[in-house]
Structure formats: C-alpha cells, structure tokens
Design a protein around this motif. Sequence first.
Motif, PDB file in Angstrom:
ATOM      1  N   ILE A   4       6.734  16.566 -16.638  1.00  0.00           N
ATOM      2  CA  ILE A   4       7.467  17.671 -18.187  1.00  0.00           C
ATOM      3  C   ILE A   4       8.976  16.868 -18.513  1.00  0.00           C
ATOM      4  CG2 ILE A   4       9.316  19.829 -18.388  1.00  0.00           C
ATOM      5  CD1 ILE A   4       7.802  20.906 -15.837  1.00  0.00           C
ATOM      6  N   GLN A   5       9.122  16.866 -19.679  1.00  0.00           N
ATOM      7  CA  GLN A   5       9.672  15.480 -20.147  1.00  0.00           C
ATOM      8  C   GLN A   5      11.482  16.240 -21.254  1.00  0.00           C
ATOM      9  OE1 GLN A   5      10.309  11.482 -20.403  1.00  0.00           O
ATOM     10  NE2 GLN A   5       8.976  12.400 -17.782  1.00  0.00           N
ATOM     11  N   ASN A   6      10.063  17.585 -21.864  1.00  0.00           N
ATOM     12  CA  ASN A   6      11.783  17.868 -22.071  1.00  0.00           C
ATOM     13  C   ASN A   6      11.407  19.647 -22.556  1.00  0.00           C
ATOM     14  OD1 ASN A   6      14.247  17.937 -24.308  1.00  0.00           O
ATOM     15  ND2 ASN A   6      13.196  17.018 -25.829  1.00  0.00           N
ATOM     16  N   ASN A   7      12.660  20.242 -22.994  1.00  0.00           N
ATOM     17  CA  ASN A   7      12.302  21.578 -22.723  1.00  0.00           C
ATOM     18  C   ASN A   7      14.188  21.825 -23.874  1.00  0.00           C
ATOM     19  OD1 ASN A   7      14.972  20.619 -20.110  1.00  0.00           O
ATOM     20  ND2 ASN A   7      15.597  23.121 -21.145  1.00  0.00           N
ATOM     21  N   ALA A   8      13.861  23.118 -23.855  1.00  0.00           N
ATOM     22  CA  ALA A   8      15.089  23.772 -24.856  1.00  0.00           C
ATOM     23  C   ALA A   8      14.266  25.299 -25.014  1.00  0.00           C
ATOM     24  CB  ALA A   8      15.320  22.881 -26.350  1.00  0.00           C
ATOM     25  N   SER A   9      15.710  26.299 -25.334  1.00  0.00           N
ATOM     26  CA  SER A   9      15.182  27.654 -25.908  1.00  0.00           C
ATOM     27  C   SER A   9      14.967  27.368 -27.527  1.00  0.00           C
ATOM     28  CB  SER A   9      16.216  28.130 -25.312  1.00  0.00           C
ATOM     29  OG  SER A   9      17.359  28.127 -25.086  1.00  0.00           O
ATOM     30  N   PHE A  10      14.914  28.068 -28.252  1.00  0.00           N
ATOM     31  CA  PHE A  10      15.032  28.245 -29.679  1.00  0.00           C
ATOM     32  C   PHE A  10      15.030  29.643 -30.464  1.00  0.00           C
ATOM     33  CE2 PHE A  10      11.070  29.704 -30.522  1.00  0.00           C
ATOM     34  CZ  PHE A  10       9.556  29.407 -29.086  1.00  0.00           C
ATOM     35  N   VAL A  11      15.077  29.163 -31.405  1.00  0.00           N
ATOM     36  CA  VAL A  11      14.785  30.600 -32.187  1.00  0.00           C
ATOM     37  C   VAL A  11      14.385  30.470 -33.896  1.00  0.00           C
ATOM     38  CG1 VAL A  11      17.026  31.195 -33.049  1.00  0.00           C
ATOM     39  CG2 VAL A  11      15.821  33.293 -32.742  1.00  0.00           C
ATOM     40  N   LEU A  12      12.745  30.991 -33.718  1.00  0.00           N
ATOM     41  CA  LEU A  12      13.017  31.179 -35.516  1.00  0.00           C
ATOM     42  C   LEU A  12      13.807  31.350 -36.057  1.00  0.00           C
ATOM     43  CD1 LEU A  12       9.217  31.984 -35.203  1.00  0.00           C
ATOM     44  CD2 LEU A  12      10.327  29.996 -35.184  1.00  0.00           C
ATOM     45  N   SER A  13      14.536  30.536 -37.354  1.00  0.00           N
ATOM     46  CA  SER A  13      15.075  31.343 -38.057  1.00  0.00           C
ATOM     47  C   SER A  13      15.196  31.263 -39.208  1.00  0.00           C
ATOM     48  CB  SER A  13      16.770  30.340 -37.465  1.00  0.00           C
ATOM     49  OG  SER A  13      17.999  30.585 -38.501  1.00  0.00           O
ATOM     50  N   LYS A  14      15.488  31.553 -40.281  1.00  0.00           N
ATOM     51  CA  LYS A  14      14.684  31.113 -42.252  1.00  0.00           C
ATOM     52  C   LYS A  14      16.239  30.531 -42.556  1.00  0.00           C
ATOM     53  CE  LYS A  14      11.319  34.833 -43.153  1.00  0.00           C
ATOM     54  NZ  LYS A  14      11.723  36.026 -43.657  1.00  0.00           N
ATOM     55  N   PRO A  68      16.424  24.619 -42.358  1.00  0.00           N
ATOM     56  CA  PRO A  68      15.549  23.969 -43.350  1.00  0.00           C
ATOM     57  C   PRO A  68      13.955  23.367 -42.250  1.00  0.00           C
ATOM     58  CG  PRO A  68      17.727  22.764 -43.070  1.00  0.00           C
ATOM     59  CD  PRO A  68      18.282  23.756 -42.467  1.00  0.00           C
ATOM     60  N   SER A  69      14.759  23.588 -41.032  1.00  0.00           N
ATOM     61  CA  SER A  69      13.069  23.525 -39.934  1.00  0.00           C
ATOM     62  C   SER A  69      12.636  24.280 -40.030  1.00  0.00           C
ATOM     63  CB  SER A  69      13.688  22.576 -38.933  1.00  0.00           C
ATOM     64  OG  SER A  69      14.475  23.047 -38.166  1.00  0.00           O
ATOM     65  N   GLY A  70      13.328  26.260 -40.007  1.00  0.00           N
ATOM     66  CA  GLY A  70      12.615  26.907 -39.603  1.00  0.00           C
ATOM     67  C   GLY A  70      12.830  27.811 -38.534  1.00  0.00           C
ATOM     68  N   VAL A  71      13.900  26.447 -37.247  1.00  0.00           N
ATOM     69  CA  VAL A  71      13.882  26.620 -36.080  1.00  0.00           C
ATOM     70  C   VAL A  71      15.365  25.977 -35.688  1.00  0.00           C
ATOM     71  CG1 VAL A  71      13.144  25.929 -33.775  1.00  0.00           C
ATOM     72  CG2 VAL A  71      11.188  26.233 -35.556  1.00  0.00           C
ATOM     73  N   SER A  72      15.523  27.209 -34.098  1.00  0.00           N
ATOM     74  CA  SER A  72      17.359  27.667 -34.221  1.00  0.00           C
ATOM     75  C   SER A  72      17.257  26.529 -32.714  1.00  0.00           C
ATOM     76  CB  SER A  72      17.803  28.072 -34.466  1.00  0.00           C
ATOM     77  OG  SER A  72      19.672  27.443 -34.378  1.00  0.00           O
ATOM     78  N   PHE A  73      17.452  25.459 -32.236  1.00  0.00           N
ATOM     79  CA  PHE A  73      18.146  25.491 -30.887  1.00  0.00           C
ATOM     80  C   PHE A  73      19.014  25.903 -30.222  1.00  0.00           C
ATOM     81  CE2 PHE A  73      14.958  22.351 -32.117  1.00  0.00           C
ATOM     82  CZ  PHE A  73      13.702  22.300 -31.352  1.00  0.00           C
ATOM     83  N   VAL A  74      18.599  27.354 -29.702  1.00  0.00           N
ATOM     84  CA  VAL A  74      19.897  27.778 -29.409  1.00  0.00           C
ATOM     85  C   VAL A  74      20.183  27.166 -27.560  1.00  0.00           C
ATOM     86  CG1 VAL A  74      20.749  29.803 -28.192  1.00  0.00           C
ATOM     87  CG2 VAL A  74      18.896  30.249 -29.427  1.00  0.00           C
ATOM     88  N   ASN A  75      19.619  26.229 -26.864  1.00  0.00           N
ATOM     89  CA  ASN A  75      20.230  25.388 -25.947  1.00  0.00           C
ATOM     90  C   ASN A  75      19.268  24.451 -26.588  1.00  0.00           C
ATOM     91  OD1 ASN A  75      21.653  26.869 -23.898  1.00  0.00           O
ATOM     92  ND2 ASN A  75      19.743  28.014 -23.408  1.00  0.00           N
ATOM     93  N   LEU A 135       9.603  18.771 -32.515  1.00  0.00           N
ATOM     94  CA  LEU A 135       9.791  20.063 -31.915  1.00  0.00           C
ATOM     95  C   LEU A 135       9.365  21.580 -32.601  1.00  0.00           C
ATOM     96  CD1 LEU A 135      12.201  19.276 -28.603  1.00  0.00           C
ATOM     97  CD2 LEU A 135      10.030  19.747 -28.391  1.00  0.00           C
ATOM     98  N   ALA A 136      10.343  20.617 -33.784  1.00  0.00           N
ATOM     99  CA  ALA A 136      10.865  22.725 -34.581  1.00  0.00           C
ATOM    100  C   ALA A 136       9.268  22.225 -35.023  1.00  0.00           C
ATOM    101  CB  ALA A 136      11.595  21.588 -35.830  1.00  0.00           C
ATOM    102  N   SER A 137       8.519  21.458 -35.374  1.00  0.00           N
ATOM    103  CA  SER A 137       7.758  21.440 -36.468  1.00  0.00           C
ATOM    104  C   SER A 137       5.644  22.019 -35.411  1.00  0.00           C
ATOM    105  CB  SER A 137       6.962  20.290 -37.166  1.00  0.00           C
ATOM    106  OG  SER A 137       6.524  19.528 -36.054  1.00  0.00           O
ATOM    107  N   THR A 138       6.306  21.604 -33.749  1.00  0.00           N
ATOM    108  CA  THR A 138       5.768  22.324 -33.036  1.00  0.00           C
ATOM    109  C   THR A 138       4.907  23.342 -32.729  1.00  0.00           C
ATOM    110  OG1 THR A 138       5.285  19.977 -32.315  1.00  0.00           O
ATOM    111  CG2 THR A 138       4.365  21.809 -30.882  1.00  0.00           C
ATOM    112  N   ILE A 139       6.988  24.242 -32.641  1.00  0.00           N
ATOM    113  CA  ILE A 139       6.778  25.266 -32.730  1.00  0.00           C
ATOM    114  C   ILE A 139       6.108  26.365 -33.672  1.00  0.00           C
ATOM    115  CG2 ILE A 139       9.133  27.490 -31.699  1.00  0.00           C
ATOM    116  CD1 ILE A 139      10.379  24.771 -30.590  1.00  0.00           C
ATOM    117  N   ARG A 140       6.675  25.906 -34.322  1.00  0.00           N
ATOM    118  CA  ARG A 140       6.224  26.210 -35.861  1.00  0.00           C
ATOM    119  C   ARG A 140       4.197  26.230 -36.106  1.00  0.00           C
ATOM    120  NH1 ARG A 140       9.567  23.746 -38.755  1.00  0.00           N
ATOM    121  NH2 ARG A 140       7.974  22.174 -40.211  1.00  0.00           N
ATOM    122  N   GLU A 141       3.238  25.138 -35.537  1.00  0.00           N
ATOM    123  CA  GLU A 141       2.715  25.418 -35.416  1.00  0.00           C
ATOM    124  C   GLU A 141       2.247  26.048 -34.093  1.00  0.00           C
ATOM    125  OE1 GLU A 141       1.120  21.478 -35.058  1.00  0.00           O
ATOM    126  OE2 GLU A 141      -0.808  22.148 -34.267  1.00  0.00           O
TER     127      GLU A 141
END
Lengths: 178, 252
Positions: A104-114, A117-124, A136-142
């Motif tokens: 495990i090399q990375n972690n974050a908490s996110f919320v999709l956000s219109k 620009p990336s469609g993703v906001s990292f809360v943590n 990470l953002a493009s992968t979350i959308r995928e």
Amino acid sequence: MKITRTAMKNIALGVLLALCPAATVRSQGQPPKLLFRAAQCLAAKKFLPSSKLPKLTLGYVLDEKSYPGQRVAYVVEYAAPARSNGQVYAVFITEHDGHQVFNIQNNASFVLSKGEPSGVSFVNPPLGGTWTQQRLASTIREIEKQPRFTIPVKDLSPVNESIACEAYTDSQRKRDKK
Amino acid sequence: MKSRSPRLECRFKFRGIDRLENPTFARGEHGAPKPGHLNAVAPAEISFLWACTVNKQTGKPEPPAHTGQCTIAGACNQTAPPSHTPPPGEDGQVQQKQKSGDGQPVPPPVDNEKVGNTTVGDLAKVLTNEIGSLSTPNGGDPKELENGDAALANALINNAKKARPNEVAPDTGTASPQLGKAMRDAFTNRAKGGVDPVHGRTFYGTSHIPPSRLHSRPIGNGRQTVYEHFGPFNDSWSGRTTWIYIYNDPGH
C-alpha cells in the motif's frame, strides 16, 4: 404475425426485468481474487476506516501502464453502496518468493465534485504532487464506471497465507529487513 | 500563468569546440535569470558564446540579436535576456536546443550522477511531474517557490537513497529548467556536505487545503503530521490555490 406496439413494450419490459437482477448480482457477486486480497491487506494494515457497516463496498482497476514495469491496483472503498465518496488506495503488486506482495503506497479520501476540473476533490490529500493526484483522480472516475463489489468485513481476516502485506506506514527498519 | 514553461531559446556554443553543452539559467531574485550565471558542470576555463533572444511581440524565439562572451564561472559581458519564461512547447515543457550528434539533448554531466537506483536527471523529471504545474501567484514572492522546489528535491533525494523507496511519480517526460536546476543544486549541495532542509524526510504532497486546516493526513494506524509547508501557489492543473507539504514519517 403482426406484433402490436403494446406487445413490443411488454417484451422490452420483460427483457429489462430479466437483466436487472443480473446486473445486481454482478455488482454484489464474488469479488475478483485480486481485489479481495488487496482488501485483506488494507484491513491488515488498518487502512480501512473503522465503520460499523458489516460489509465493504469496493471498486477497483488494475493499472499496468502508469508506472512502467509495475502493476498497481487502485482500490476505492465507498462510504456506502449508493454513495460516490470514499477512500482510494494505490496498492503495488509484485511477486516475491512465490508470494504475491501487496504494498500500500498511497491513500486519500475523496468526493466526486463537478466543481473541480478533475471531477474529484480530495478531502484528505494523498501523498504526491500533481502527477500522482491526476492519476488518482482519473482512476477514481474510471472506477466509478465499473461494477461494485461487496465484501463482508468478517471475511477479510485472516490474511491468505499466499500473500504478503506491506505499506508505506511500516517502519523503515521493518521494510528494509524484508 | 506557466512560469516553468519555455519562452527562450538559448544557444550555447563553445569556442573552438564542436561539442555543445547544456547550461541552464538560474532564477534571479525576481525570477529573472542572473546574467552569466550558469550551472553547467564544465571546466571553468572554457569560455563560450551564448545568444538568447525573444520577440517581445510574438513571444517566440528569434535568431540571436546579440552575442556575448563569458566564462562558466565568470560574468558575461552581455545583458540579461528579457524574460526567463519561455513559450510552451508541445508538451508544455522545456525544449532544449542543445543537441548531441544524434539530435538528442545533451544533459548536464551532474544529471548522470547516481542517487540510489536512479539519477539526478531522472529525479528532476520526477520533480517536474510532481510540481511542474505550480507557479508563483501575482504579487507572490518567487523565493517561496524556490524554497518549495528545494525542499521537494531534497525529499526525493532522501527517498531515492532509502533501501525501499516510496513510490513517486515516474521519471517520464522532460525536466523543466527550473526544476532541473533545483534538483542539481540540491544534489550538489548535499554532495558538498550541505544541510538537508527537510532533515531526511521523504514524504511530500500538494493540496489545495490551506495550512491553517491541514495539520495532518490520516494513514492506516494514525495520522501523518505536516512538517513544513510552502505556498500559496497557482496550480495550472487544478486551477486552484495550492500548497506544497512536507510530511513527517508515519509514527512521528
């Protein structure tokens, strides 16, 4: 034989009803082995946020292109089955001495956000800079477009003997020793 | 605003030597290049001619309007180029004009120095991928970005030296001149026994969350605390105000 419009509608409705349960089964069916093992390591390394939910809702993609020569499973744990926010993890997978190593090399908490620009906001925020966050953002959308799987929390331990779990949170001494 | 992308094409030519070298400008106090300040590692006695110019109306490079003579260690006898901010190339990164015989850019010698299992040049590419989209906002102090560059360059060096380095961005693409210089300066400083500004730390990140609200980030078994932050900066990728964070090791 002339088929009436009503009959056509009934046939279409029947097909839809037949497909819906299948789709439901797919999203709640057996998780892929790789995802299950990655989830076991996330639990073993205490990355999964403490939750009273008896089951985890997970999605993932396997990325073999972003890091040349390396395999990375990006795993998303959704806050709830119908939610689009949650945790994202980058888990590097290697083979070592007949064991599959999940690192495990990375972690974050996110919320999709219109609004982003990336469609993703990292809360943590995750570790890493622009490139890492773009990835990470493009992968979350995928992953959002992929089926979701549910795994009972009680099934995550003990960790399968054929795998080894590592994380960037391991002490350097311990990591060097392995 | 993309302060890291090219607006200058500089041609360097050694007097009497066919081989071309690849010096880069150092950012001056206000972000402009220091006349005659070159960080190429080469014999100090080699003098060379250099020429840089840019069309102020089109922003595109032109054939040299003036040439001056200088030594690598000494001062040039020409004026500074009008701007240090070159026009973006196709990939938004620097288009170095120094070419080897096969048409490939010739990296400065220090770029080939080993750091763990990688090199200074490759770490400069990682640095560019990680924070190449950041720039100083209007009215901001360019020194802040230089300090952030230096901190991250040292964190990457520390990480590369670890027996099991943390995963970072890949070393793909081309290093920007500023970040290439930041990495070379960090490496050279450390090689001379200089102080590591992040004191061995290896974890870093960027975030639009301001330092007043970001004191730590959650990790598996606790929280990873912030050691130092730099900013605010503009981020051309997210379009948001962004800070650079250096984190303490987990458990500290």
